[in-house]
Write a protein that holds these residues in place. Structure first.
Motif, PDB file in Angstrom:
ATOM      1  N   ARG A 434       0.829  -1.204   0.000  1.00  0.00           N
ATOM      2  CA  ARG A 434       0.000   0.000   0.000  1.00  0.00           C
ATOM      3  C   ARG A 434       0.870   1.264   0.000  1.00  0.00           C
ATOM      4  N   VAL A 435       1.992   1.224   0.720  1.00  0.00           N
ATOM      5  CA  VAL A 435       2.898   2.380   0.737  1.00  0.00           C
ATOM      6  C   VAL A 435       3.537   2.573  -0.641  1.00  0.00           C
ATOM      7  N   LEU A 436       3.920   1.455  -1.288  1.00  0.00           N
ATOM      8  CA  LEU A 436       4.593   1.555  -2.576  1.00  0.00           C
ATOM      9  C   LEU A 436       3.676   2.100  -3.669  1.00  0.00           C
ATOM     10  N   ASN A 437       2.413   1.731  -3.612  1.00  0.00           N
ATOM     11  CA  ASN A 437       1.488   2.230  -4.635  1.00  0.00           C
ATOM     12  C   ASN A 437       0.119   2.461  -4.013  1.00  0.00           C
ATOM     13  N   PRO A 438      -0.068   3.594  -3.359  1.00  0.00           N
ATOM     14  CA  PRO A 438      -1.344   3.855  -2.683  1.00  0.00           C
ATOM     15  C   PRO A 438      -2.506   4.035  -3.644  1.00  0.00           C
ATOM     16  N   HIS A 439      -2.225   4.239  -4.943  1.00  0.00           N
ATOM     17  CA  HIS A 439      -3.298   4.501  -5.898  1.00  0.00           C
ATOM     18  C   HIS A 439      -3.915   3.228  -6.469  1.00  0.00           C
ATOM     19  N   ARG A 440      -3.187   2.110  -6.398  1.00  0.00           N
ATOM     20  CA  ARG A 440      -3.669   0.903  -7.074  1.00  0.00           C
ATOM     21  C   ARG A 440      -4.859   0.299  -6.331  1.00  0.00           C
ATOM     22  N   PRO A 456       7.193   4.042   7.249  1.00  0.00           N
ATOM     23  CA  PRO A 456       7.165   5.503   7.122  1.00  0.00           C
ATOM     24  C   PRO A 456       7.591   6.022   5.759  1.00  0.00           C
ATOM     25  N   SER A 457       8.181   5.170   4.903  1.00  0.00           N
ATOM     26  CA  SER A 457       8.662   5.673   3.620  1.00  0.00           C
ATOM     27  C   SER A 457       8.597   4.589   2.563  1.00  0.00           C
ATOM     28  N   HIS A 458       8.620   5.035   1.325  1.00  0.00           N
ATOM     29  CA  HIS A 458       8.654   4.148   0.164  1.00  0.00           C
ATOM     30  C   HIS A 458       9.875   3.227   0.225  1.00  0.00           C
ATOM     31  N   ASP A 459      11.039   3.782   0.512  1.00  0.00           N
ATOM     32  CA  ASP A 459      12.271   2.994   0.512  1.00  0.00           C
ATOM     33  C   ASP A 459      12.252   1.909   1.583  1.00  0.00           C
TER      34      ASP A 459
END
Length: 739
Positions: A434-440, A456-459
């Protein structure tokens, strides 16, 4: 929040991930460590990025290593000769930074389980790491565990990534990966620990190219086939009396070993001289400081005679391992009840290692309580701690723990244990996804259970998924094999962002075939549609375009049966993209138009913007630039910079390409300025380099050759620092500019 279609996810983020990849750089003539910029004439500033640090993947060096002086001297002699650091036949070239060529050596350390092969290899490599400037790689080949053996292709995929190869440039076949690994390591000086090998065929593809390398292979077998590869063989036997006495003394540090030499001698016999068994037997005495060694030996002797021939450990071969079981059973008996339970349950965990957080989930305990129990197991030498604090059981210990679980835990508790650990990985993976792609948009019920972002972050989300991938693959297999089919396909969905970003295509196909099988077992059309949609994307990425198109059509049929409009739109888009990549852009347009109509009907503005970009791509490839520009314009309206900077940068770059084709350098440059700034703002460094190359073309059209030269030089620096093949074309553009 607008919901995008699924199959666009790879395009959204794949290039951005490549931008984050770091790599070393190579030149054809001579071997150069670090960042290399190779051009003809240089005008203007050259900006050079830092090279990736050399990997150092060794497990923690054993604290109680002892009595391997002869073997250590032999390894030093071989390494000095092979690396050119001693007086042998190897040669050393380059500066003190360390790039060298030499004969190199492959050394096979063989001996029975628990004899200390990995301890010797780890200890030695840690002492010579400073003579291996290009790093040390490590992999457990799982030759003697229920989870293996490891696939050499998967191992090479990981090694190539660790050495800086961008995922999209890694070959898909074993022979291609082996060749790429040899090329990547040619002329370097690396250490390589291949642990628990089961055959020469498993090891051979993993051997590096020419250079002053040191490859240590540990195995319980005599892999004579590796003699054809010039391997040296070093057999490790059990500890003798003096070695056992030294090990016991170092464990206890209180003189008991010196005071009771006869007890140490008997202990050596009972444990078969195996360090694993000695450590397991003696560790409990560290907290029973007044108990004599002789009492331990008497108890262990009685326990040994009470054991049937490994009836509880049918998976183990008879021989020295029998003594290991006796030692493990004795150590286990002296654990507290909580640590005993933790020990048993660890034997049931999927995968080869785990974090303390996962162990806490496995046992259903708070982290603080689990940490105390894990510390007790570490103290008793019933658990090993590796790099990054990851925990694992030795193969023999794992078998023993699993046998204790079968004997002492009810079937219901064993099932609940698996449920707990699979739920932990499912929820955490879904949170990272969900953090990596919140739009999908997502289908799995697990996404409805998420309580805020766990990362807390994408990385950090990407790093967790990447590190846990071997365990997550094991979880998918375990869920499928144990009939937990709902968990199986949901785990696959949670891995989608990782696979599209990091391009683990084989793992992608493997897991989604299992997920598809689980969805079929459940007769769940929507889940089957989800699995087919993702599987088709993997097939397309692997170059199996006809199969991918068929799978997209199957997913479309499944979504239509469930009247799932987002699924239908995603499958239509996938069908369209499969036509585009097959060189049939006109045939793609009807699919994209149908997908656009679905998004319009459900009011999904971002979906419409994404399809507009797809239509622009199709019309551009078909040579219909006017229509392409119109669709790109609609896409840009749907991608405001503050909402989706990366998609906007992509669309601006695709639009600029049309203006360049029309020789309209002014319009192209305006778009490329914004695209470059947006790409840099989200860390898309390689994408930004692509915009620099296009901007250089615009400058050249305008007759501003110095500006073009500066942009190409900056782009070349980025491409070279990231090991991107675009460096070759950019270098050629620079040379053409100066010719």
């Amino acid at each position: 929040m607008p919901l995008p279609h699924d199959s666009d996810h790879g395009d959204d983020h794949g290039d951005r991930n490549r931008d984050r990849d770091r790599g070393r750089n190579r030149v054809a003539a001579g071997q150069v460590s670090g960042t290399v910029v190779q051009i003809g004439s240089v005008h203007g500033a050259v900006e050079v990025g830092a090279p990736a640090p050399a990997p150092h993947q060794l497990p923690a060096s054993p604290r109680l290593f002892t009595d391997r002086n002869d073997e250590t001297r032999r390894l030093h002699a071989l390494h000095d000769t092979g690396s050119g650091t001693g007086s042998g036949t190897g040669t050393r070239t380059g500066s003190d930074t360390g790039t060298a060529t030499g004969t190199g050596h492959v050394v096979v350390l063989h001996g029975t389980g628990g004899v200390g092969k990995t301890a010797l290899a780890t200890h030695f490599l840690s002492t010579v790491a400073d003579t291996l400037p290009d790093g040390v790689l490590h992999c457990d080949l799982l030759g003697f565990s229920g989870d293996g053996p490891a696939d050499p292709g998967d191992v090479l995929d990981r090694f190539l990534r660790d050495l800086g190869t961008a995922p999209e440039h890694i070959p898909h076949d074993l022979a291609g990966r082996a060749a790429a690994f040899r090329s990547c390591t040619h002329g370097r000086r690396i250490g390589l620990l291949l642990d628990n090998a089961v055959s020469a065929a498993q090891v051979r593809p993993l051997l590096p190219g020419d250079g002053g390398h040191l490859v240590l292979v540990t195995t319980r077998l005599h892999l004579s086939g590796l003699r054809l590869d010039g391997a040296e063989f070093l057999e490790l036997g059990p500890l003798d009396g003096s070695g056992s006495a030294e090990l016991v003394e170092r464990i206890l540090s209180d003189g008991r070993a010196r005071a009771e030499p006869d007890a140490v001698s008997r202990l050596t016999d009972l444990c078969g001289g195996l360090p694993l068994a000695v450590c397991a037997a003696v560790s409990g005495l560290t907290v029973r400081r007044h108990q004599p060694l002789s009492r331990l030996v008497d108890r262990l002797s009685r326990a040994r005679h009470r054991l049937s021939a490994l009836s509880a450990l049918g998976a183990l071969s008879a021989g020295p391992e029998m003594s290991v079981e006796a030692a493990l059973t004795d150590s286990y008996r002296w654990l507290g009840p909580g640590a005993q339970r933790m020990y048993r349950l660890l034997g049931l965990a999927p995968g080869r290692d785990l974090t303390p957080e996962a162990a806490a989930a496995l046992a259903g305990l708070p982290l603080e309580e689990a940490e105390e129990l894990l510390t007790e197991l570490l103290t008793a030498s019933l658990l090993e701690e590796g790099a990054g604090g990851r925990l694992r059981q030795h193969d023999l210990t794992r078998l023993h723990a699993r046998a204790r679980a079968e004997a002492d835990e009810s079937e219901g508790e064993r099932e609940q244990t698996l449920d707990r650990i699979l739920e932990h990985y499912l929820v955490t993976a879904a949170s990272a996804d969900r953090v990596l792609n919140p739009h999908r948009w997502t289908l799995g019920p697990v996404y409805d259970r998420l309580d805020g972002p766990a990362f807390p972050s994408h990385d950090q989300a990407l790093s967790w998924l990447e590190e846990e991938l071997p365990v997550l693959r094991a979880c998918v297999r375990t869920a499928h094999d144990t009939g937990r089919h709902r968990t199986c396909w949901q785990l696959c969905e949670a891995l989608r962002s990782l696979f599209t970003l990091r391009k683990h295509f084989e793992a992608w196909a493997e897991t989604h075939l299992l997920g598809d099988a689980s969805a079929r077992t459940l007769d769940h059309n929507a889940a089957q549609g989800r699995m087919a949609l993702a599987l088709a994307a993997a097939q397309r990425s692997l170059g199996d375009l006809e199969t991918a198109h068929s799978t997209y059509l199957r997913s479309l049929d499944l979504w239509q049966r469930t009247d799932h409009e987002l699924g239908i739109a995603s499958s239509l888009e996938g069908c369209g993209m499969s036509e585009v990549v097959r060189g049939r852009p006109v045939s793609a347009v009807p699919y994209f138009r149908r997908a656009y109509d679905v998004y319009e009907r459900i009011g999904d503005a971002r979906g419409r913007a994404l399809i507009s970009r797809r239509l622009g791509r199709a019309f551009r490839d078909a040579g219909r630039h006017g229509l392409a520009l119109a669709h790109f314009s609609r896409a840009l309206d749907g991608f405001p910079a503050e909402y989706d900077a990366y998609q906007r940068a992509r669309t601006l770059g695709e639009t600029a390409a049309i203006h360049l084709a029309r020789a309209d350098h002014r319009a192209a440059r305006v778009l490329l300025e914004e695209a470059f700034a947006l790409a840099e703002s989200v860390g898309a460094i390689v994408a930004a380099a692509g915009h620099l190359v296009m901007r250089a073309e615009a400058a050249q059209l305008a007759g501003h050759l110095d500006d073009a030269r500066d942009d190409l030089t900056r782009a070349l620096s980025t491409y070279t620092a990231h090991g991107d093949p675009a460096a070759q074309r950019t270098r050629q553009l620079l040379e053409d500019l100066d010719s």
